[in-house]
Design a protein around this motif. Sequence first.
Motif, mmCIF file in Angstrom:
data_model
loop_
_atom_site.group_PDB
_atom_site.id
_atom_site.type_symbol
_atom_site.label_atom_id
_atom_site.label_comp_id
_atom_site.label_asym_id
_atom_site.label_seq_id
_atom_site.Cartn_x
_atom_site.Cartn_y
_atom_site.Cartn_z
ATOM 1 N N PRO A 54 0.802 -1.230 0.000
ATOM 2 C CA PRO A 54 0.000 0.000 0.000
ATOM 3 C C PRO A 54 0.831 1.274 0.000
ATOM 4 N N ILE A 55 1.984 1.258 0.651
ATOM 5 C CA ILE A 55 2.821 2.455 0.717
ATOM 6 C C ILE A 55 3.379 2.787 -0.662
ATOM 7 N N ASN A 56 3.922 1.776 -1.333
ATOM 8 C CA ASN A 56 4.491 1.994 -2.664
ATOM 9 C C ASN A 56 3.450 2.514 -3.650
ATOM 10 N N TRP A 57 2.286 1.868 -3.695
ATOM 11 C CA TRP A 57 1.289 2.235 -4.705
ATOM 12 C C TRP A 57 0.674 3.601 -4.444
ATOM 13 N N ALA A 58 0.553 3.996 -3.187
ATOM 14 C CA ALA A 58 0.027 5.334 -2.896
ATOM 15 C C ALA A 58 0.933 6.405 -3.481
ATOM 16 N N VAL A 59 2.247 6.218 -3.356
ATOM 17 C CA VAL A 59 3.198 7.198 -3.899
ATOM 18 C C VAL A 59 3.261 7.096 -5.417
ATOM 19 N N ILE A 60 3.298 5.880 -5.951
ATOM 20 C CA ILE A 60 3.326 5.680 -7.400
ATOM 21 C C ILE A 60 2.139 6.367 -8.067
ATOM 22 N N ASN A 61 0.984 6.301 -7.424
ATOM 23 C CA ASN A 61 -0.222 6.897 -7.992
ATOM 24 C C ASN A 61 -0.355 8.389 -7.702
ATOM 25 N N GLY A 62 0.646 8.960 -7.055
ATOM 26 C CA GLY A 62 0.645 10.405 -6.820
ATOM 27 C C GLY A 62 -0.365 10.882 -5.799
ATOM 28 N N GLU A 63 -0.732 10.021 -4.845
ATOM 29 C CA GLU A 63 -1.693 10.422 -3.814
ATOM 30 C C GLU A 63 -1.120 11.556 -2.955
ATOM 31 N N LYS A 64 -1.999 12.425 -2.513
ATOM 32 C CA LYS A 64 -1.597 13.524 -1.632
ATOM 33 C C LYS A 64 -1.859 13.183 -0.167
ATOM 34 N N GLU A 65 -2.544 12.066 0.055
ATOM 35 C CA GLU A 65 -2.942 11.695 1.409
ATOM 36 C C GLU A 65 -2.909 10.175 1.553
ATOM 37 N N SER A 66 -2.506 9.718 2.717
ATOM 38 C CA SER A 66 -2.562 8.292 3.046
ATOM 39 C C SER A 66 -2.918 8.187 4.522
ATOM 40 N N GLY A 67 -2.580 7.070 5.135
ATOM 41 C CA GLY A 67 -2.895 6.929 6.546
ATOM 42 C C GLY A 67 -2.750 5.495 7.007
ATOM 43 N N VAL A 68 -3.231 5.241 8.201
ATOM 44 C CA VAL A 68 -3.193 3.902 8.785
ATOM 45 C C VAL A 68 -4.585 3.530 9.279
ATOM 46 N N THR A 69 -4.850 2.239 9.266
ATOM 47 C CA THR A 69 -6.168 1.720 9.652
ATOM 48 C C THR A 69 -5.986 0.506 10.553
ATOM 49 N N THR A 70 -6.784 0.420 11.600
ATOM 50 C CA THR A 70 -6.863 -0.819 12.371
ATOM 51 C C THR A 70 -8.218 -1.446 12.093
ATOM 52 N N PHE A 71 -8.213 -2.778 11.927
ATOM 53 C CA PHE A 71 -9.452 -3.484 11.609
ATOM 54 C C PHE A 71 -9.410 -4.902 12.161
ATOM 55 N N LEU A 72 -10.576 -5.514 12.253
ATOM 56 C CA LEU A 72 -10.690 -6.894 12.730
ATOM 57 C C LEU A 72 -10.536 -7.858 11.568
#
Length: 306
Positions: free
Chosen positions: A118-136
Amino acid sequence: MRIVFMGTPEFAVASLEALIDAGCEVVGVVTAPDKPAGRGQVLSESAVKKFAVANHIKVLQPEKLKDPAFIESLRALRADLQVVVAFRMLPEVVWNMPPLGTINLHASLLPQYRGAAPINWAVINGEKESGVTTFLLKHEIDTGNVLFTEKVTIPEDFTAGDLHDKLMNKGAGLLVKTVKAVESGKYTEQPQAQLAEGVSLKHAPKIFKDDCRIDWNNQVEQIYNRIRGLSPYPTAFTTLNGKTLKIFKAEKESGEVNDAPGSYSTDGKTYLKFAGTDGYVSLTDLQLEGKKRMGVEEFLRGYKVQ
């Protein structure tokens, strides 16, 4: 509350350390088996194992997660909750074992960027925002009900390595918040199906070598983002004089293009740039096959570009 932590790389260590510092009772760690590494093929321990051993936490290193002996050892830890950060896909017999379930920390704003990178593709796609998620955790990977999220901005010059470090620290704090909420029972679950309604989802599959090869028949912005999104690992590459050239950092130069895409020019001293379709990409940090990583000026002092 008894917690078993599952993780392998440095990204996971920050979360494990945060849980310990917050006073959580981590009764065991599950991580990857030791693997041969380097020229001498010396057995190498995972970053999580090294931290666990240094902090006197019991370590389990199963080859197979369905191995009856491992399942028995895991059950003997009597965990109330399991926490997963950057680990393998778990079978149901494992993730469904503790009474409070298993929570996962993912380095994206789910349901966006499900998958291994997820980290690589967010930057590759030129995203301006990302984050972290906790889930079950549930059956399908990265699809369980969301517990908490936290956003971060992605500056234009950030590499995947920069975003990794930012999310590693942000995620550690979010994980502690999540564990405390689960312990107190004060949390709500949001089904990802609801969060995905009317949204075009982007995915984050595992990155292969072909994903790292630069296609110079693209716009400079796309090329620049791919270089950022693959730096420092697994690293974008092209060829120069028949040899593989890894590119860690570069700069964009927009404007009129008088060269065919993929052709390069240099003054032999200060710059080496490749043409895209709408400008140039000037390399600043690179590594030629058989050489060490270095800045472009140092590279040009020692290598004659034909």
